[in-house]
Structure formats: C-alpha cells, structure tokens
Design an enzyme around this catalytic site. Structure first.
Site, mmCIF file in Angstrom:
data_model
loop_
_atom_site.group_PDB
_atom_site.id
_atom_site.type_symbol
_atom_site.label_atom_id
_atom_site.label_comp_id
_atom_site.label_asym_id
_atom_site.label_seq_id
_atom_site.Cartn_x
_atom_site.Cartn_y
_atom_site.Cartn_z
ATOM 1 N N GLU A 94 53.903 64.596 7.931
ATOM 2 C CA GLU A 94 53.699 65.913 8.496
ATOM 3 C C GLU A 94 54.571 66.159 9.736
ATOM 4 O O GLU A 94 55.182 67.208 9.862
ATOM 5 C CB GLU A 94 52.205 66.052 8.858
ATOM 6 C CG GLU A 94 51.768 67.404 9.328
ATOM 7 C CD GLU A 94 51.914 68.468 8.267
ATOM 8 O OE1 GLU A 94 51.984 68.106 7.065
ATOM 9 O OE2 GLU A 94 51.971 69.648 8.625
ATOM 10 N N ASP A 95 54.615 65.209 10.617
ATOM 11 C CA ASP A 95 55.199 65.456 11.942
ATOM 12 C C ASP A 95 56.515 64.749 12.219
ATOM 13 O O ASP A 95 57.057 64.853 13.315
ATOM 14 C CB ASP A 95 54.200 65.041 13.039
ATOM 15 C CG ASP A 95 52.959 65.926 13.022
ATOM 16 O OD1 ASP A 95 53.055 67.048 12.495
ATOM 17 O OD2 ASP A 95 51.913 65.489 13.532
#
Ligand code: MN
Length: 724
Positions: A94-95
């Site tokens: 995700e990041d």
C-alpha cells in the site's frame, strides 16, 4: 534468544532505535515458534524497515514502529509465522513501491496473499457510509477475505492505529473511532477475540465520547479506592477455601471495562452504582472437573443468587467461549460475579479463533488457512451440537464467515447484497427493473466490464443505461436472481408478442396484395367469421399466429378472399410474392440461420417455422435445397436498403502454425470494428492450422474489408467465408 543486533549481516547500525522492539517480538516468538521461522520473521523486519525507510508516522516515530506493533499483537495471540510476517509487511504494498510479486519471491505465496488481502481491505473505507449500513459493511469485509488471518492482521492494525489516535485531527479521530465501534469491535467479537475487542471498545469510546468517558473514568477511580481493601479480602478468602479443598487455582478480581459499564447503563437503564457496585472475580483451575468442584466450594462459601448460574462449559457461547458463571451474595450483601474456567478456556476467551490457529497441528504449513478456519467452525459446531444449541451458532457465525452473498457498492456508496454468482445484469435488476431492462454496459471499479461479469464483494458497480436499449435473450444464460430472470422473460414475451403481430401484419398484407387487396379493405364480418371458424378471439391473435409461423399468411388470405367475389386463380397464387423486405430490426420473430449466417448483401430466402417466426437463410445454403418443394413455407425476402444492426457470420482462415498468429488475427479483426463471438481450431499437420472465427459485421462490404486485412497477413494462406 535471537538477537537481531548481534547477528551478522543484518545491515543495522548498533544505534537502531527499533532494535528493542524486534528483540521483544523475537523473545515472545521463541516461546512457541521454531528458530527457522523466527529467522524468516527477522528477514521480514529488515525488508519492511528498508521499504519504509525515511517514512514517519504522524506521531513522528519511524514508520516501522507501526508494523512491528501489529506483529507484536499477532504474536501475543500466538499466531503462526506467516501471520506475524504479514503483520510486519502489511503496509508495504500500500505505502511503498513494493510489488506483490516481490513478496511472493521473498516470503512465499501465502504471505504475499495475506498482505495483498490486507491492502484490499485498506481500500474499503466506511467514510460517509450510512450508519445503518455498518452491519452490511462488516459482512462485506468478511466476505472479501478468503483467509481469516487477513482479518486478524487488519484488527491488529486497527488496534495500533487506535492506540495512536490522539495525533489525528478531531474530525478524523471521531470518524475512525465510530468505525472501530461499529465495524471492527463487532468483528472481533464474532471471532471471539475478546482482549482485542475490549481494548478497541475502550479506545473507541474514549475518542468518540470524551466527556462521558472522563465522567465514568472518574467515577470508577473514586469507587475503586473504597473497594480495594474489600476486594483483596474476598480474593484471599476464596483462594484459602479452594486451597483447603485441595484445589490449585489462580484467583483474581477483574474490573469491568468502561465501555461495558457504559453500555450496560444505557441498555438496561441502570445507574452507575447498580452496574459498578458488583465485584467480579475469575478463577482459573486445571481441568473441567475441577471447575465444577470449585463451583461447589464457593457456593458453600457465599450464597448463590438464584437463577444467575450459567453453565457455558456444557453449553458454550456461539464463538466457542466456555466458562462457568455464577453470582454470589458477598460480604455486606455486595454481589460478586464469579467466572470459573480452565487455562485453555481462558485463552480461548481472550483470543478466540486465534487460539485454534497453532493448536492440534504439528506442521503449520501443511494445513491451508481456510481449511483451518473451517476446522475451527467444525470444532465449535460439534461442541454446540452436543449441547443441543446449534441454532444460534449456525445463524450467526457461519453466515458471517462463509456467506452465500456478495456485497457491492452503488456509485453513491450504498451497500447492496446479492446472491453469490450474481452478475452485473442481476445487479442492474436489483436496482430497478427499468435499469435492468435498459442496461447496455457496466463499470466495475470504474472500468468497463461485460454485463455477464460475476461480481465480487467490495466492488463498486455502476450501470450504464440507454433509453432505447432492450433486454437480450442471452442474458437468461447467466443471470442468477429470480428477479432478473422473471423481468427478462416478461419483457421478451411482451416484446415477442408485439413483434409477431407486426410481422404477421406485413406477411398478411403481402399475401393479400397478390389479390390486389390490403388489410384495410377486408370486410369486418369476413374477418369475424374466419376468427370464429378457427377459434381465435381477436384479429391481433390471428396476426400473431401468422407472425410466429403457426399459420400461413397465404392460406389466411385465401380464406378471407374465398368467400368474397374474387376466386383465386392459380397464376395469382404462384405470383404470391411481392418479396418481404428484411430490415434487421424485426427482433425475435425474424432470426438468421446458424447454418449459413446470412449477412446484408447475400441473396436470401425465408422459411416460416412454427413458433419461431421467419428464419432467414442464404439462398445457397445446403439446408435450404431439400425443402425447396414445400412452397407454402418459403417466403421471398430481400434486404431492405439499409439493414440495421450487427450480423454474425463465419470465416475460415488457413495459416502457418506459428505462435502468435491467433492473437495477431484477433487484434486485426477487432481493429476493423468487429466482435469475435467464437473461435475454433483444427490442426492439420503441425505446419498449417485452420481457424474458424464467428464474428459480427454489418454488411458484405464490412466483411470483405476484414477478409482483405486478414489475407494481407504474411502467415495466412487462405481466407474463405464458411458455407451453410
Ligand atoms: Mn497499517
């Protein structure tokens, strides 16, 4: 003890501030995991620290604190190594620029799937969703994961975010707190993860209702001082009595959580005093027999309150919770709520499904996650059934964890529930029958997708409609809901009815024209007596019969004319043929034969076929010749000036048997604005191959263009149209 800082090759500086966190985690893991598994966890830590390098949490701490805290929570529940690793890596897809494929290579498919599952849930936010939809949202989350460990990582993730919630702006804090109370805490409850649930509730309560929280907290602190001494006395008395009876035990007072006090006050309309002024004790003993013996001992010590004894050992709660509950009249008449259970029951009471994860299996990796979740359900179900109380269980837990439904979002963020296997068309009809009847396309997660696409939980579905669009009979092959099926059938029936009348009118008009008459000039009484003779109650019904091919227009025309003054001459009968123009828009009562696939421009003939209406063949079709003598069934037809629509036809391509030829041809066909409906193959000798395409065109010219383009492909030897 595995010390990451001391092991060679870690690439960490001695002053690494996260070292103590990793060491704590590994120390805990050593109590139940193999050294080899712990080394994998360390590797995950280094990988994650690298990926999150330079990122900071809003709190100012290095980002890696967060995934380590998540892993720590997982370890406290004694989860398996893959879960711990997934916890450490849960934000890297995700990041950070890390791709799932990389995780597959580094840590295996299972870990990668877990991290990917968590990332998918992260995309679901309940922001601005209606409150009443919280339950559906909860179900949607559970329906989206096929491995419950994804949910456990997500809950641990939420727990750490709640612990650090103070850093958020007030508005966001409230939203996250509400979501925690409405969605995450109930899921934890479903899975029996009580320790985690209680903390989620406590933090959620504090953030959402800070004033009520503070008031209750102060009230508890004030009362606690007064009770401390008494509580210790009761503890000592009970322990002493149990010891005297030869029972080893751990006895401790426990305090109710603020949120449970708050909830009880609200739900049961009780005062703080009524809820709080109850002592709660827990006794942990070595086995089930001892639980009942201990119960006897304390019932002998303090009088039990009648009607308050509950045997959750014999009849466990829906999530597998087991314990004996009783309420006693304590010293000075103060009620004491007592719980008696074994260590194992206590562990289940705290971590729920997580307690079953490592349990009973020697080799962790040999049992698939889903099998294990099923195993857990089966175990709980067995306990329930032997207790004769499976109903509650079946309705609750099972329906939630293994749902027969999918949950999707409308573009406005509302959640809709559909049966498993439902398609975009089912969804359209679930919105409204008009939406279903006029849908032409669908966007799933903002991408165009075929109407037959089977929906998955969590998707956002948007239907595109066109006022002139009509249901397609082929939809009946894939819709699963009764509503869609009934609506499509109903529409098609009406549609066919109207189309049949229109075609009947044209056919009868054409037949009458050979007598120099038209429908309007036929005497009403003539029609009436014909209808009576053949037992129909309306002229429309007669036209419909003609249109469907159940009655020959020529015969009907002759009957209408016969009783008049114009006897039919045989010349006239044979001239029975102003040909009928085929427009392409006749709908279901005019169809195009699948043997020869006629397209506009081909010489054609029509065959009236009972119940099906008019079937158009190519003049040269092999299926036509044997029936040529049945003159009354054949209708002369021709293409109207500009036929409308897409017509299916077949071409056969002989080409070199090389890789990539099919793909190249398919893309050329599609570039020419044609859809491929079917492809079949025939390999002759390993050198050449024959490919038959069924594709859509709007005219012979269109087809010729496509064939020319295919012929220009170097690998292609020959292109032909298929024959009937
Ligand atoms: Mn996270």
């Amino acid at each position: 003890m595995v010390d990451v800082a001391n092991s060679t090759n870690t690439g960490l500086s001695a002053g690494d501030p996260t070292r103590f966190l990793v060491n704590d985690l590994c120390a805990l893991l050593e109590t139940y995991l193999e050294p080899e598994q712990i080394r994998r966890v360390e590797r995950a830590y280094l990988f994650s620290a690298q990926a999150h390098q330079g990122q900071k949490r809003l709190t100012g701490e290095p980002y890696i604190y967060h995934p380590l805290a998540v892993a720590q929570t997982m370890a406290e529940m004694r989860m398996d190594a893959d879960s711990i690793i997934a916890g450490i890596l849960h934000d890297v897809i995700e990041d950070t620029p890390t791709a799932k494929e990389q995780l597959v290579i580094e840590f295996g498919q299972d870990v990668a799937d877990l991290v990917d599952g968590v990332s998918k849930l992260t995309h679901l936010t309940s922001e601005s969703r209606a409150e009443a939809q919280a339950e559906n949202f909860r179900k949607m989350m559970l329906a989206m994961v096929n491995d419950l460990r994804v949910i456990m990582v997500k809950l641990a993730d939420r727990l750490h975010n709640m612990r650090t919630l103070r850093i958020m702006p007030p508005e966001k804090r409230r939203r996250i707190a509400r979501e925690t109370l409405e969605i995450y805490a109930p899921i934890a409850l479903r899975l029996g993860m009580n320790t985690l649930r209680v903390e989620l509730e406590q933090l959620g309560f504090e953030a959402l209702y800070p004033n009520r929280y503070r008031m209750l907290d102060n009230a508890v602190k004030r009362s606690r001082g007064n009770r401390k001494e008494l509580l210790q006395k009761i503890e000592a008395t009970i322990t002493g009595r149990l010891q005297a009876a030869g029972i080893e035990s751990r006895v401790f007072g426990r305090e109710k959580s603020l949120y449970s006090i708050y909830r009880k006050m609200r739900q049961k309309r009780l005062s703080f005093k009524e809820v709080f002024d109850v002592f709660a004790m827990r006794m942990i003993v070595k086995d089930v027999d001892t639980c009942y013996r201990a119960l006897g001992v304390i019932h002998n010590l303090y009088k039990p309150v009648p009607g308050r004894f509950k045997d959750y050992i014999a009849i466990p709660k829906a999530n597998g919770y087991q314990s004996l509950h009783t309420v006693l009249f304590g010293p000075h008449g103060i009620p004491i709520e007592a719980q008696i259970r074994t260590e194992e029951m206590d562990r289940v009471a705290q971590v729920g499904i997580a307690a079953h994860w490592l349990y009973k299996t020697g080799d962790n990796s040999s049992i698939k996650a889903q099998t294990r979740a099923h195993q857990w359900l089966k175990d709980v179900l067995e306990i329930q059934q032997s207790a004769g109380n499976s109903q509650e269980f079946l309705e609750g837990v099972k329906a939630d964890l293994f749902p027969d439904e999918v949950f999707v979002f409308t573009p406005a963020g509302e959640i809709r529930q559909l049966p498993r296997g439902a398609t975009a068309v089912d969804y359209a009809y679930s919105v409204h029958s008009d939406v279903g009847n006029t849908c032409v396309a669908v966007k799933i997660d903002r991408r165009l997708a075929p109407l037959s696409t089977v929906l998955q939980s969590g998707q956002t579905v948007e239907v595109i409609t066109a006022p002139s669009a009509r249901p397609n009979p082929t939809w009946l092959n894939f819709v699963v809901t009764a509503k869609a099926r009934a609506n499509i059938r109903h529409f098609l029936k009406n549609q066919q009815h109207e189309e049949a009348i229109r075609l009947g009118q044209r056919l009868l008009g054409r037949a009458l024209a050979s007598y120099d008459l038209d429908i309007g000039s036929i005497d009403k009484t003539q029609i009436g007596s014909l209808l009576k003779d053949i037992g129909l109650d309306s002229f429309e019904a007669l036209l419909k019969d003609i249109g469907l091919g159940n009655r020959m227009a020529q015969l009907v025309a002759r009957r209408l004319v016969d009783s008049g003054d114009k006897p039919l001459t045989s010349e006239r009968a044979s001239a029975a043929g102003m040909p009928l123009a085929i427009l392409g828009t006749e709908g279901m009562v005019v169809s195009f034969a699948k043997c020869c696939h006629p397209i506009p421009g081909d010489p054609i003939v029509g065959l009236m076929s009972a119940g099906r209406g008019l079937v158009i063949h190519r003049d040269a079709c092999h299926n036509v010749t044997p029936h040529r003598d049945k003159l009354d069934k054949w209708i002369q037809v021709f293409w109207s000036q500009e036929p409308v629509g897409e017509f299916t036809t077949g071409i056969r391509v002989q080409s070199a048997n090389q890789r990539g030829v099919l793909a190249a041809l398919a893309s050329k066909i599609s570039d020419e604005g044609s859809n491929i409906e079917n492809v079949s193959f025939e390999e002759r000798d390993g050198i050449t191959t024959t490919i038959t395409f069924l594709l859509t065109v709007n005219s012979r010219r269109h087809l010729a263009r496509i064939m020319r383009v295919i012929r220009s492909t170097p690998e292609v030897y020959r292109v032909q149209r298929t024959r009937g």
